[in-house]
Design an enzyme around this catalytic site. Sequence first.
Site, PDB file in Angstrom:
ATOM      1  N   GLY A  14       8.276  -1.713  -8.766  1.00  0.00           N
ATOM      2  CA  GLY A  14       7.487  -2.882  -8.354  1.00  0.00           C
ATOM      3  C   GLY A  14       6.061  -2.800  -8.850  1.00  0.00           C
ATOM      4  O   GLY A  14       5.109  -3.048  -8.106  1.00  0.00           O
ATOM      5  N   ASP A  65      16.266  -4.603 -10.493  1.00  0.00           N
ATOM      6  CA  ASP A  65      16.169  -4.922  -9.067  1.00  0.00           C
ATOM      7  C   ASP A  65      16.490  -3.629  -8.304  1.00  0.00           C
ATOM      8  O   ASP A  65      17.582  -3.069  -8.455  1.00  0.00           O
ATOM      9  CB  ASP A  65      17.203  -6.022  -8.763  1.00  0.00           C
ATOM     10  N   ASN A  92       7.579   2.162  -4.655  1.00  0.00           N
ATOM     11  CA  ASN A  92       6.570   1.209  -4.178  1.00  0.00           C
ATOM     12  C   ASN A  92       7.143  -0.171  -3.873  1.00  0.00           C
ATOM     13  O   ASN A  92       6.645  -0.857  -2.975  1.00  0.00           O
ATOM     14  CB  ASN A  92       5.467   1.094  -5.235  1.00  0.00           C
ATOM     15  N   SER A 147       4.321   1.890   5.396  1.00  0.00           N
ATOM     16  CA  SER A 147       3.331   0.925   5.892  1.00  0.00           C
ATOM     17  C   SER A 147       2.869   1.346   7.271  1.00  0.00           C
ATOM     18  O   SER A 147       3.629   1.982   8.026  1.00  0.00           O
ATOM     19  CB  SER A 147       3.957  -0.463   5.994  1.00  0.00           C
ATOM     20  N   TYR A 161      11.068  -5.814   8.685  1.00  0.00           N
ATOM     21  CA  TYR A 161      10.234  -5.123   7.692  1.00  0.00           C
ATOM     22  C   TYR A 161       9.684  -3.825   8.283  1.00  0.00           C
ATOM     23  O   TYR A 161       9.771  -2.754   7.670  1.00  0.00           O
ATOM     24  CB  TYR A 161       9.109  -6.062   7.264  1.00  0.00           C
ATOM     25  N   ALA A 164      12.314  -1.165   8.658  1.00  0.00           N
ATOM     26  CA  ALA A 164      12.648  -0.558   7.363  1.00  0.00           C
ATOM     27  C   ALA A 164      11.565   0.446   6.956  1.00  0.00           C
ATOM     28  O   ALA A 164      11.866   1.546   6.478  1.00  0.00           O
ATOM     29  CB  ALA A 164      12.791  -1.644   6.300  1.00  0.00           C
TER      30      ALA A 164
HETATM   31  P1  NAD Z   1       3.169  -6.988  -4.073  1.00  0.00           P
HETATM   32  O1  NAD Z   1       4.001  -8.112  -3.601  1.00  0.00           O
HETATM   33  O2  NAD Z   1       2.105  -7.232  -5.074  1.00  0.00           O
HETATM   34  O3  NAD Z   1       4.073  -5.800  -4.628  1.00  0.00           O
HETATM   35  C1  NAD Z   1       5.439  -5.632  -4.369  1.00  0.00           C
HETATM   36  C2  NAD Z   1       6.126  -5.513  -5.707  1.00  0.00           C
HETATM   37  O4  NAD Z   1       7.517  -5.205  -5.499  1.00  0.00           O
HETATM   38  C3  NAD Z   1       6.062  -6.831  -6.490  1.00  0.00           C
HETATM   39  O5  NAD Z   1       5.642  -6.580  -7.813  1.00  0.00           O
HETATM   40  C4  NAD Z   1       7.501  -7.321  -6.456  1.00  0.00           C
HETATM   41  O6  NAD Z   1       7.853  -8.087  -7.580  1.00  0.00           O
HETATM   42  C5  NAD Z   1       8.243  -6.000  -6.408  1.00  0.00           C
HETATM   43  N1  NAD Z   1       9.610  -6.195  -5.927  1.00  0.00           N
HETATM   44  C6  NAD Z   1      10.005  -6.938  -4.865  1.00  0.00           C
HETATM   45  N2  NAD Z   1      11.336  -6.893  -4.766  1.00  0.00           N
HETATM   46  C7  NAD Z   1      11.777  -6.113  -5.765  1.00  0.00           C
HETATM   47  C8  NAD Z   1      13.056  -5.688  -6.186  1.00  0.00           C
HETATM   48  N3  NAD Z   1      14.165  -6.075  -5.523  1.00  0.00           N
HETATM   49  N4  NAD Z   1      13.156  -4.882  -7.276  1.00  0.00           N
HETATM   50  C9  NAD Z   1      12.069  -4.487  -7.949  1.00  0.00           C
HETATM   51  N5  NAD Z   1      10.813  -4.858  -7.600  1.00  0.00           N
HETATM   52  C10 NAD Z   1      10.688  -5.659  -6.520  1.00  0.00           C
HETATM   53  O7  NAD Z   1       2.515  -6.345  -2.755  1.00  0.00           O
HETATM   54  P2  NAD Z   1       1.909  -4.885  -2.497  1.00  0.00           P
HETATM   55  O8  NAD Z   1       1.048  -5.034  -1.319  1.00  0.00           O
HETATM   56  O9  NAD Z   1       1.355  -4.284  -3.729  1.00  0.00           O
HETATM   57  O10 NAD Z   1       3.210  -4.082  -2.046  1.00  0.00           O
HETATM   58  C11 NAD Z   1       3.545  -2.797  -2.551  1.00  0.00           C
HETATM   59  C12 NAD Z   1       4.137  -1.974  -1.426  1.00  0.00           C
HETATM   60  O11 NAD Z   1       3.134  -1.768  -0.432  1.00  0.00           O
HETATM   61  C13 NAD Z   1       5.303  -2.660  -0.713  1.00  0.00           C
HETATM   62  O12 NAD Z   1       6.299  -1.716  -0.449  1.00  0.00           O
HETATM   63  C14 NAD Z   1       4.674  -3.152   0.580  1.00  0.00           C
HETATM   64  O13 NAD Z   1       5.619  -3.261   1.610  1.00  0.00           O
HETATM   65  C15 NAD Z   1       3.674  -2.032   0.839  1.00  0.00           C
HETATM   66  N6  NAD Z   1       2.584  -2.372   1.763  1.00  0.00           N
HETATM   67  C16 NAD Z   1       1.697  -3.365   1.479  1.00  0.00           C
HETATM   68  C17 NAD Z   1       0.686  -3.648   2.390  1.00  0.00           C
HETATM   69  C18 NAD Z   1      -0.345  -4.729   2.148  1.00  0.00           C
HETATM   70  O14 NAD Z   1      -1.128  -5.036   3.078  1.00  0.00           O
HETATM   71  N7  NAD Z   1      -0.435  -5.307   0.972  1.00  0.00           N
HETATM   72  C19 NAD Z   1       0.605  -2.926   3.586  1.00  0.00           C
HETATM   73  C20 NAD Z   1       1.513  -1.934   3.826  1.00  0.00           C
HETATM   74  C21 NAD Z   1       2.504  -1.653   2.905  1.00  0.00           C
END
Ligand code: NAD
Length: 255
Positions: A14, A65, A92, A147, A161, A164
């Site tokens: 991701g 995916d 990620n 998270s 979420y 998980a």
């Molecule tokens: P983001 O949406 O920019 O990044 C998530 C990425 O995962 C995206 O690029 C998306 O295309 C990719 N993705 C989704 N489904 C997918 C799949 N089936 N196969 C491959 N790639 C896939 O948001 P982010 O905040 O950078 O999230 C990254 C990680 O951080 C995630 O696991 C999210 O749960 C976690 N997170 C984010 C926050 C926040 O506040 N932004 C807080 C806690 C945890």
Amino acid sequence: MNRELNGKKALITGASTGIGAATAIAFAREGASVIINYRSSEQKAREVMKKARELGAEAYVFKADVTNEAEIADLMKFIESTFGYLDVLVNNAGGLLERREITSSDLEYWRRHIDLNLTSVYLVTKNSLPLLLRSPSKERVIVNVSSIAAFTGGGRGAFAYASAKGGVKTLTRAMAKELAQHRIRVVAVMPGLIVTPFHEKAKTGDVEGWAEKQVLLKRAGSAEEVAEVIAFLASERASYVNSTEIYVDGGWMYG
Ligand code: NAD
């Protein structure tokens, strides 16, 4: 410039946006070769690749995916033919697809969140292990992006979420137990409120307003601030950090 990941071969899932993209860039800056996995945003993944290459890194994009084991197997074949092995895996990819409370949810809603955020970590890790075990490095590392929701139970409509992500935290410890014998450290990062496309998709609303109320530092974090911690954990500077979680949340207020 720190080159503490010099020569390391890393897969970041991701990685076309947000924390994953910032991690790929941070790794490239520190000398790692990176595989930028993406699911749909090819153009954004290519922009990340371009930036990584401008930093002097070997970088490639690969569409897969992370909930689909056949696509994960193709990703591993690509890495095998490109690098031959892996030193670092960053699990990620993930997200909150839609906010629902338990009463208005169904089994499909639950499964989609568990598949994307927890089963994906199991699948990508399992399929990466042959490549990690082939690494000539004395140190291999898996960083799982969990998270703060694992601890708080999640915000409004995020029960599946959060559950998980709680699983990811526990799986991190279980993996660390099994994989220490292979000199693989396994750690998790627990981001708090981070400004990324996550919150557009999850319809969080006023992220900065929420941060003002909930975070000791009174602001949301950036993807780069999380990526710095992931880069540290992946490096030998963190050689004695194992089977644990690091919170990157600016100080979450519970009182
Ligand atoms: P983001 O949406 O920019 O990044 C998530 C990425 O995962 C995206 O690029 C998306 O295309 C990719 N993705 C989704 N489904 C997918 C799949 N089936 N196969 C491959 N790639 C896939 O948001 P982010 O905040 O950078 O999230 C990254 C990680 O951080 C995630 O696991 C999210 O749960 C976690 N997170 C984010 C926050 C926040 O506040 N932004 C807080 C806690 C945890």
